[in-house]
Design a protein around this motif. Structure first.
Motif: not given
Length: 173
Positions: A97-103, A114-123
């Protein structure tokens, strides 16, 4: 979402004050906050995962990224990881996880990760939380936000974080 869910009450910097607040007991006291964490999951295809809130929730049938309140003793990062797993069945590591920001909201500190995953895994959605989830282009997220189909609290969040989010999504493709 249990009514016995307990949150740490924090100051505006996110430091716990030593006081707890029970979900369902109304808002945290004025001048105090609780941490809300959300995750924008970016597929290697460049699309992002959005979920449609379940009918029984606040802001029913509105879109959002997986999100929820950090529980007692839980950091924002850990809360984001737990919510992502509970709502859509995705497991990530803290360093993913990388922080985009705080409101800073009225009585909440909202952190967007934000995080990255390979492909488009089915939720695998929790039907009490999410009616459906789908992979969409970030431009579609913006279109839905501008059309008013995202949960209302996201308006101010996107107003403050959109440009940074867009840049981070591009970096993760």
């Amino acid at each position: 979402m249990a009514d016995d869910e307990m949150w740490d009450v924090t100051d505006v910097q996110g430091t716990p004050t030593g006081t707890l607040h029970r979900r369902g007991d109304g808002p945290v006291p004025a001048g105090a906050f609780h941490v809300v964490a959300s995750v924008c999951v970016v597929a290697s295809t460049g699309r992002v995962l959005v979920g449609l809130r379940a009918e029984g929730k606040d802001y029913p049938l509105a879109w959002e990224f997986p999100a929820g309140s950090a529980l007692r003793g839980e950091s924002s990062r850990r809360g984001a990881i737990r919510e992502l797993d509970e709502e859509v069945g995705f497991s990530v590591l803290p360093d993913d996880l990388v922080l985009v920001g705080r409101v800073v909201e009225d009585r909440a500190l909202f952190d967007l990760w934000i995080t990255r995953v390979e492909g488009e895994p089915a939720p695998t959605v929790d039907p009490d939380e999410v009616q459906e989830a789908e992979w969409v282009e970030l431009d579609e997220v913006q279109r839905r936000w501008r059309a008013g189909t995202f949960a209302t609290p996201w308006n101010a969040r996107f107003d403050q974080l959109w440009d940074t989010l867009r840049a981070r999504v591009r970096e993760l493709r």
